[in-house]
Design a protein around this motif. Structure first.
Motif, PDB file in Angstrom:
ATOM      1  N   THR A 145      -2.955 -15.722  10.051  1.00 22.81           N
ATOM      2  CA  THR A 145      -3.877 -15.566   8.923  1.00 22.81           C
ATOM      3  C   THR A 145      -3.124 -15.148   7.666  1.00 22.81           C
ATOM      4  N   VAL A 146      -3.459 -15.786   6.558  1.00 22.32           N
ATOM      5  CA  VAL A 146      -2.918 -15.407   5.248  1.00 22.32           C
ATOM      6  C   VAL A 146      -4.092 -14.953   4.386  1.00 22.32           C
ATOM      7  N   GLU A 147      -4.057 -13.705   3.967  1.00 24.37           N
ATOM      8  CA  GLU A 147      -5.133 -13.141   3.151  1.00 24.37           C
ATOM      9  C   GLU A 147      -4.554 -12.574   1.864  1.00 24.37           C
ATOM     10  N   TYR A 148      -5.380 -12.586   0.836  1.00 22.35           N
ATOM     11  CA  TYR A 148      -4.984 -12.022  -0.451  1.00 22.35           C
ATOM     12  C   TYR A 148      -5.937 -10.867  -0.778  1.00 22.35           C
ATOM     13  N   ILE A 149      -5.441  -9.657  -0.588  1.00 20.21           N
ATOM     14  CA  ILE A 149      -6.235  -8.453  -0.796  1.00 20.21           C
ATOM     15  C   ILE A 149      -6.135  -8.029  -2.260  1.00 20.21           C
ATOM     16  N   VAL A 150      -7.290  -7.835  -2.892  1.00 26.72           N
ATOM     17  CA  VAL A 150      -7.325  -7.438  -4.303  1.00 26.72           C
ATOM     18  C   VAL A 150      -7.570  -5.938  -4.398  1.00 26.72           C
ATOM     19  N   LEU A 151      -6.579  -5.222  -4.933  1.00 27.52           N
ATOM     20  CA  LEU A 151      -6.746  -3.800  -5.231  1.00 27.52           C
ATOM     21  C   LEU A 151      -7.078  -3.648  -6.707  1.00 27.52           C
ATOM     22  N   GLN A 152      -7.962  -2.736  -7.014  1.00 24.91           N
ATOM     23  CA  GLN A 152      -8.395  -2.562  -8.400  1.00 24.91           C
ATOM     24  C   GLN A 152      -8.394  -1.095  -8.789  1.00 24.91           C
ATOM     25  N   SER A 153      -7.959  -0.856 -10.021  1.00 24.94           N
ATOM     26  CA  SER A 153      -8.047   0.481 -10.605  1.00 24.94           C
ATOM     27  C   SER A 153      -8.700   0.353 -11.969  1.00 24.94           C
ATOM     28  N   VAL A 154      -9.677   1.205 -12.237  1.00 25.27           N
ATOM     29  CA  VAL A 154     -10.404   1.168 -13.502  1.00 25.27           C
ATOM     30  C   VAL A 154      -9.887   2.272 -14.421  1.00 25.27           C
ATOM     31  N   LEU A 155      -9.642   1.906 -15.667  1.00 26.56           N
ATOM     32  CA  LEU A 155      -9.207   2.872 -16.682  1.00 26.56           C
ATOM     33  C   LEU A 155     -10.437   3.330 -17.460  1.00 26.56           C
ATOM     34  N   ARG A 205     -11.628   6.061 -20.282  1.00 24.13           N
ATOM     35  CA  ARG A 205     -11.181   7.037 -21.288  1.00 24.13           C
ATOM     36  C   ARG A 205      -9.722   7.421 -21.043  1.00 24.13           C
ATOM     37  N   SER A 206      -8.906   6.372 -20.831  1.00 32.93           N
ATOM     38  CA  SER A 206      -7.448   6.496 -20.681  1.00 32.93           C
ATOM     39  C   SER A 206      -7.018   7.227 -19.412  1.00 32.93           C
ATOM     40  N   LYS A 207      -7.907   7.332 -18.440  1.00 29.94           N
ATOM     41  CA  LYS A 207      -7.562   7.939 -17.159  1.00 29.94           C
ATOM     42  C   LYS A 207      -7.758   6.913 -16.045  1.00 29.94           C
ATOM     43  N   MET A 208      -6.697   6.682 -15.276  1.00 29.19           N
ATOM     44  CA  MET A 208      -6.766   5.686 -14.216  1.00 29.19           C
ATOM     45  C   MET A 208      -7.421   6.256 -12.965  1.00 29.19           C
ATOM     46  N   ALA A 209      -8.370   5.492 -12.426  1.00 28.44           N
ATOM     47  CA  ALA A 209      -8.992   5.853 -11.155  1.00 28.44           C
ATOM     48  C   ALA A 209      -8.085   5.416 -10.012  1.00 28.44           C
ATOM     49  N   LYS A 237     -15.911   1.479 -32.238  1.00 32.73           N
ATOM     50  CA  LYS A 237     -14.919   1.381 -33.304  1.00 32.73           C
ATOM     51  C   LYS A 237     -14.038   2.619 -33.371  1.00 32.73           C
ATOM     52  N   GLU A 238     -14.584   3.761 -33.017  1.00 39.73           N
ATOM     53  CA  GLU A 238     -13.822   5.008 -33.096  1.00 39.73           C
ATOM     54  C   GLU A 238     -12.914   5.235 -31.877  1.00 39.73           C
ATOM     55  N   GLU A 239     -12.757   4.212 -31.037  1.00 38.99           N
ATOM     56  CA  GLU A 239     -11.911   4.330 -29.849  1.00 38.99           C
ATOM     57  C   GLU A 239     -10.462   4.624 -30.246  1.00 38.99           C
ATOM     58  N   THR A 240      -9.802   5.475 -29.487  1.00 37.68           N
ATOM     59  CA  THR A 240      -8.408   5.836 -29.746  1.00 37.68           C
ATOM     60  C   THR A 240      -7.568   5.585 -28.502  1.00 37.68           C
ATOM     61  N   HIS A 241      -6.269   5.847 -28.616  1.00 42.35           N
ATOM     62  CA  HIS A 241      -5.367   5.700 -27.468  1.00 42.35           C
ATOM     63  C   HIS A 241      -5.787   6.613 -26.311  1.00 42.35           C
ATOM     64  N   TYR A 242      -6.536   7.650 -26.616  1.00 41.13           N
ATOM     65  CA  TYR A 242      -6.946   8.615 -25.594  1.00 41.13           C
ATOM     66  C   TYR A 242      -8.338   8.318 -25.021  1.00 41.13           C
ATOM     67  N   SER A 243      -8.917   7.195 -25.422  1.00 38.08           N
ATOM     68  CA  SER A 243     -10.260   6.864 -24.909  1.00 38.08           C
ATOM     69  C   SER A 243     -10.379   5.374 -24.559  1.00 38.08           C
ATOM     70  N   ARG A 244      -9.273   4.787 -24.109  1.00 33.35           N
ATOM     71  CA  ARG A 244      -9.289   3.365 -23.749  1.00 33.35           C
ATOM     72  C   ARG A 244     -10.011   3.139 -22.424  1.00 33.35           C
ATOM     73  N   ASN A 245     -10.595   1.942 -22.307  1.00 35.15           N
ATOM     74  CA  ASN A 245     -11.207   1.504 -21.056  1.00 35.15           C
ATOM     75  C   ASN A 245     -10.605   0.163 -20.654  1.00 35.15           C
ATOM     76  N   GLY A 246     -10.451  -0.052 -19.368  1.00 32.02           N
ATOM     77  CA  GLY A 246      -9.878  -1.311 -18.920  1.00 32.02           C
ATOM     78  C   GLY A 246      -9.860  -1.422 -17.406  1.00 32.02           C
ATOM     79  N   VAL A 247      -9.296  -2.514 -16.936  1.00 31.77           N
ATOM     80  CA  VAL A 247      -9.226  -2.798 -15.507  1.00 31.77           C
ATOM     81  C   VAL A 247      -7.860  -3.383 -15.190  1.00 31.77           C
ATOM     82  N   ILE A 248      -7.297  -3.002 -14.066  1.00 34.68           N
ATOM     83  CA  ILE A 248      -6.057  -3.597 -13.584  1.00 34.68           C
ATOM     84  C   ILE A 248      -6.256  -3.993 -12.119  1.00 34.68           C
TER      85      ILE A 248
END
Length: 271
Positions: A227-237, A239-243, A157-168
């Protein structure tokens, strides 16, 4: 126990302990390509359904990315989606080259744990002393970004804009001409000197009689497949920092049948 587990999960998210592999994001849509795409002339209804879904999906992706980029995360993350096709092209080539050679150490930091484990397991099933000779002859079209989906992972609940987590996740289409051959090195005597030479083998590791040498470019090109391939790239967020971007794996096109199945499931859940 359930309450304790949820508390531990919230605490882990608050500390930025988000796993690297969370699966393909829900709602990912990949438009069929080439012959798999319904024709406007022979199946207009199916084509319109797919095009309409692609349009709405892209609108959602743009909105979600803008929310990610400008509203909910501080400092603003640098996503750079238009650089992902070139990155995917490079990682695709390196990944298959090292996988064919049987040594993934050099590319391991760029692969998600699930994919790395899967590739190593496949390498372990090869017959002893054999490896693969993978050749990328050419790209038949430029790598293209076909999906860019992002989501936040709810934290404490105390999460802020500076401590977000997510996936792209960015999905890039790679359309190329490739060839693959199982090979092993055998000792042969040439002009009185014992040397190691590559020979073509079958899936069980047995030498194929009268097969062209694996380094024969003309023979390699004759085995090449489009060949047609679909490569999935992922970056994890975390605490608001992207890997850095990593290869999550590959994905499949969204067929009309799959799209209709998902729509029926959604209607069933709503009702």
């Amino acid at each position: 126990m359930a309450l304790l587990q949820k508390k531990q999960e919230r605490e882990a998210l608050g500390a930025g302990q988000l796993p690297d592999d969370m699966g393909l994001l829900t709602g990912t849509f990949i438009m069929p390509y080439g012959k798999n795409r319904p024709s406007w002339f022979t199946n207009r209804k199916a084509r319109w359904k797919l095009e309409k879904h692609r349009w709405w999906t892209r609108m959602y992706e743009v909105f979600a990315l803008a929310t990610w980029r400008y509203i909910y995360v501080r400092p603003r993350p640098r996503v750079k989606p238009f650089s992902t096709p070139a990155l995917a092209k490079d990682l695709h080539h390196k990944m298959y080259t090292y996988f064919a050679a049987g040594n993934l150490d050099a590319i391991a930091p760029n692969l998600c744990p699930g994919l790395l484990s899967s590739l190593r397991a496949r390498m372990g099933r090869r017959p002893p002393t054999t490896y693969l000779k993978w050749t990328l002859h050419r790209h038949l079209s430029r790598p293209r970004l076909v999906s860019l989906r992002s989501t936040f992972v709810p934290g404490p609940k105390e999460e802020t804009h500076y401590s977000r987590n997510g996936v792209i996740q960015a999905i890039i289409r790679i359309h190329s001409l490739q060839s693959l051959q199982s090979v092993k090195k055998v000792k042969v005597v040439e002009q009185g000197v014992t040397v190691l030479r590559e020979v073509a083998v079958d899936s069980s590791g047995k030498e194929i009689p009268n097969a062209p040498r694996p380094d024969n470019e003309e023979a390699s090109l004759s085995r090449a497949k489009e060949t047609v391939e679909y490569i999935v790239l992922q970056s994890v967020l975390r605490r608001s920092k992207m890997a850095p971007w990593m290869v999550w794996g590959t994905a499949e096109e969204t067929s009309l049948r799959k799209l209709e199945k998902e729509e029926k499931k959604e209607r069933g859940e709503k009702s």
